[in-house]
Write an enzyme that holds these catalytic residues in place. Structure first.
Site, mmCIF file in Angstrom:
data_model
loop_
_atom_site.group_PDB
_atom_site.id
_atom_site.type_symbol
_atom_site.label_atom_id
_atom_site.label_comp_id
_atom_site.label_asym_id
_atom_site.label_seq_id
_atom_site.Cartn_x
_atom_site.Cartn_y
_atom_site.Cartn_z
ATOM 1 N N GLU A 262 -44.282 -40.701 -90.676
ATOM 2 C CA GLU A 262 -44.355 -39.314 -90.211
ATOM 3 C C GLU A 262 -43.159 -38.472 -90.625
ATOM 4 O OE1 GLU A 262 -44.063 -42.096 -88.359
ATOM 5 O OE2 GLU A 262 -42.671 -41.846 -86.694
ATOM 6 N N HIS A 286 -52.861 -39.513 -86.721
ATOM 7 C CA HIS A 286 -51.719 -40.202 -86.117
ATOM 8 C C HIS A 286 -50.395 -39.617 -86.628
ATOM 9 C CE1 HIS A 286 -49.517 -43.669 -84.388
ATOM 10 N NE2 HIS A 286 -48.729 -43.483 -85.433
ATOM 11 N N GLU A 287 -50.262 -39.513 -87.936
ATOM 12 C CA GLU A 287 -48.999 -39.010 -88.498
ATOM 13 C C GLU A 287 -48.769 -37.557 -88.085
ATOM 14 O OE1 GLU A 287 -47.320 -41.382 -89.470
ATOM 15 O OE2 GLU A 287 -48.948 -42.804 -89.779
ATOM 16 N N HIS A 290 -47.401 -37.177 -84.601
ATOM 17 C CA HIS A 290 -45.954 -37.436 -84.521
ATOM 18 C C HIS A 290 -45.128 -36.138 -84.633
ATOM 19 C CE1 HIS A 290 -45.112 -41.667 -84.133
ATOM 20 N NE2 HIS A 290 -45.874 -42.017 -85.155
ATOM 21 N N GLU A 309 -44.433 -44.221 -80.328
ATOM 22 C CA GLU A 309 -45.743 -44.692 -80.802
ATOM 23 C C GLU A 309 -46.838 -44.681 -79.736
ATOM 24 O OE1 GLU A 309 -46.335 -44.698 -83.736
ATOM 25 O OE2 GLU A 309 -44.406 -44.980 -84.735
ATOM 26 N N ASP A 366 -37.432 -54.885 -87.423
ATOM 27 C CA ASP A 366 -38.525 -55.169 -88.368
ATOM 28 C C ASP A 366 -39.181 -56.522 -88.085
ATOM 29 O OD1 ASP A 366 -38.547 -52.833 -89.943
ATOM 30 O OD2 ASP A 366 -36.808 -53.539 -91.066
ATOM 31 N N TYR A 374 -47.436 -49.422 -79.748
ATOM 32 C CA TYR A 374 -48.501 -48.474 -80.062
ATOM 33 C C TYR A 374 -49.621 -48.545 -79.010
ATOM 34 C CZ TYR A 374 -46.573 -48.221 -84.849
ATOM 35 O OH TYR A 374 -45.768 -48.033 -85.940
HETATM 36 ZN ZN LIG Z 1 -46.709 -43.869 -85.558
#
Ligand SMILES: [Zn+2]
Length: 593
Positions: A262, A286-287, A290, A309, A366, A374
């Site tokens: 995003e 979704h993006e 954001h 998220e 990560d 999410y």
């Molecule tokens: Zn996201």
């Protein structure tokens, strides 16, 4: 000394960056970015200033007036990188650091021409979330620090650069290159700085939106995202005016490790979203969402990632509902449930990585990336929504975004705000269990719809001989077919695989969600006719969401374990660092044989 973010050397007692300016050159031959970063400290300061770096070579540090600043790099930490400590002389308002990046910088990916769609020019792009800005910029690499930025980027003649910033101005640069200038006037955290350089072109989609892509994919991208203005409008109706002036998108080469990122004013997207029939544009919802949840109101550190998220997945499904109705949103929630179940299965039942408010000191974000923040996060938001009713919750959301716009907050700040605005609701929904306990709380919402129930019954009847009738499946949309496949038992026998492929032309699918779901079923079922297609996908696409299940299915079956290793050896050099690490962690679970 007071450190607040476990993933940054940022010290809350020291001055903060108020403004950042970059003057950099992108060198494809040496795979390095080199130049100067100028940090404005908002006023005269002195004493230590700690910045984050990873793999950077620091040539010099000076004040804005050019006086040298003593500096020292600390020991290398495998997650954090090296602390750069500057010892500011009295009255230092500005520091200028001259540096260059390492060829293996984790936040940059350099692609050879043959790894691009056009095959003629190299390509470079950044991915700074969660903690990789420090591999290209010496900075306070924590979302708590937000700053507007400017950049002058010199690229080789014939190539174009885009950034998560206002449109560029091009000038002739020194040494045969071109210099492009960018401005991001709003304060953003370092992870939202983004740069891509390649043989790019663009197509206008609306007065405030444009899609960038390589020449070879530009028309397909313009077709796929033609409805973007309608989507922005729907989001504005829900969440208030779009604050970032422009909503541009960049379609990257296939090795991009995520579905989308995003980056403000320039969403980065995987080309696997170009299904040819607009069936995957949900990802853009979704993006786009954001732009409110995440970019406007941001998690203070990765321990509060669910604030970004969870709210964004919830917002994405509200946009889908506004555009396509409740049934479409319910299918979105069901597909999300599948991702959530897979993530919950990846961790032990009492894992600290399945809580929403995490404690990731000493943990690489990560390594523990999953669908939990999410989908569990979105279910928590939906639980709050249904506890107070939609109208009241929508008013709450407007006040939340108004109160915290352009700031970065913690879970605790959110909970305090919730208690002031909607007293007693946190206790009523047992917010503690959602935020601080592993797994899913009892009474988590289950999203149902008649379509969904019918698809599930049909799929689960497979073993008993139930087969969908062509008259029935002809009207299915892409998400319906995807959900049907997700609910099929596995492994399947050879004749079942053959039947499915013949009925739905799965191996030739242009929709990657469906294609990869099918290939995962087929790999787990040891169905040999699709192996060439699996190899083709794994050697061309680097999206982690697809690599994880495909390699998992291949490596999980004794007969294809060697094939998984062989394909990985062939494909690994083309993968992004992050993708390579995901596949390695999947393969480690299986002993070769
Ligand atoms: Zn996201």
């Amino acid at each position: 000394m007071s450190r607040f973010d476990p993933h940054s050397h940022f010290d809350t007692d020291q001055p903060r960056t108020h403004r950042l300016a970059l003057e950099i050159a992108v060198d494809f031959e040496r795979q390095r970015v080199a130049g100067k970063a100028r940090l404005d400290l908002g006023g005269p300061s002195s004493g230590p200033l700690d910045l984050d770096t990873k793999g950077l070579t620091i040539a010099a540090a000076a004040t804005g007036a050019g006086a040298p600043i003593p500096f020292a790099l600390g020991a290398e930490d495998p997650i954090l990188g090296r602390r750069l400590r500057l010892d500011l002389p009295a009255h230092t308002a500005q520091v200028v650091i001259t540096y260059e990046t390492a060829p293996e910088a984790v936040g940059l990916q350099w692609l050879a021409p043959e790894q691009t769609a056009g095959k003629r020019h190299p390509f470079m792009f950044t991915q700074f979330q969660p903690i990789h800005a420090r591999s290209m910029i010496p900075c306070q690499d924590t979302p708590i620090v937000r700053a507007p930025y400017r950049a002058a980027v010199t690229v080789p003649e014939g190539l174009t650069a885009v950034m998560s910033a206002g449109p560029s101005e091009a000038k002739a640069g020194g040494g045969g290159g071109r210099t492009l200038e960018f401005t991001m006037p709003q304060p953003v955290p370092s992870y939202l700085i983004a740069l891509a350089v390649g043989d790019l072109t663009s197509r206008d989609l609306s007065p405030r939106s444009r899609v960038w892509a390589e020449h070879a994919t530009a028309d397909a991208a313009a077709y796929e995202f033609a409805g973007i203005e309608e989507m922005i409008h729907a989001a504005e109706q829900l969440f208030g005016p779009y604050e970032w002036d422009r909503y541009d998108m960049l379609v990257l080469p296939p090795s991009f490790p995520y579905g989308g990122m995003e980056n403000p004013r320039m969403t980065f997207l995987t080309p696997t979203v170009l299904a040819g029939d607009r069936s995957l544009v949900d990802l853009v919802a979704h993006e786009l969402a954001h732009s409110w949840t995440g970019n406007l109101v941001t998690n203070a550190t990765m321990d509060h990632f669910w604030l970004n998220e969870g709210f964004t997945v919830w917002a994405e499904r509200r946009i889908l509902e506004a555009l396509h109705g409740g049934e479409a949103a319910a299918l979105g929630w069901a597909i999300g449930q599948n991702a959530l179940d897979e993530s919950l299965a990846r961790f032990p039942a009492d894992s600290p990585f399945t809580v929403l408010r995490t404690h990731l000191e000493g943990v690489d974000p990560d390594e523990v990336y999953s669908s939990i923040p999410y989908e569990k996060g979105a279910r928590f938001v939906a639980t709050l929504e249904s506890a107070v009713g939609r109208e009241r919750f929508d008013r709450f959301m407007r006040r939340y975004m108004d109160r915290f716009r352009f700031t970065s907050i913690t879970t605790e700040e959110f909970v305090m705000f919730l208690e002031v605005e909607l007293p007693g609701v946190a206790k009523r929904v047992d917010a503690d269990a959602w935020l601080h306990r592993p797994g899913m709380p009892a009474g988590a919402p289950v999203f149902r719809s008649a379509r969904l129930d019918a698809l599930r019954v049909l799929a689960q009847g497979w073993a008993g001989g139930a087969r969908p009738d062509p008259s029935e499946t002809a009207g299915w949309n892409a998400n319906e077919l995807l959900l049907y496949l997700q609910h099929l038992p596995r492994p399947l026998d050879e004749s079942s695989c053959r039947w499915l492929d013949a009925r739905f032309a799965l191996t030739r699918q242009g929709n990657y969600e469906i294609l990869v779901e099918w290939l995962t079923i087929a790999a787990a079922s040891d169905y040999e006719p699709v192996f060439p297609r699996i190899r083709e996908v794994l050697t061309s696409v680097g999206r982690m969401k697809y690599l994880r299940p495909l390699y998992g299915a291949l490596a999980g079956h004794p007969r294809t374990r060697r094939l998984a290793r062989e394909v990985f050896d062939e494909a690994a050099s083309g993968y992004h660092n992050l993708s390579r690490r995901v596949v390695e962690s999947v393969m480690e679970k299986y002993v070769e044989g």
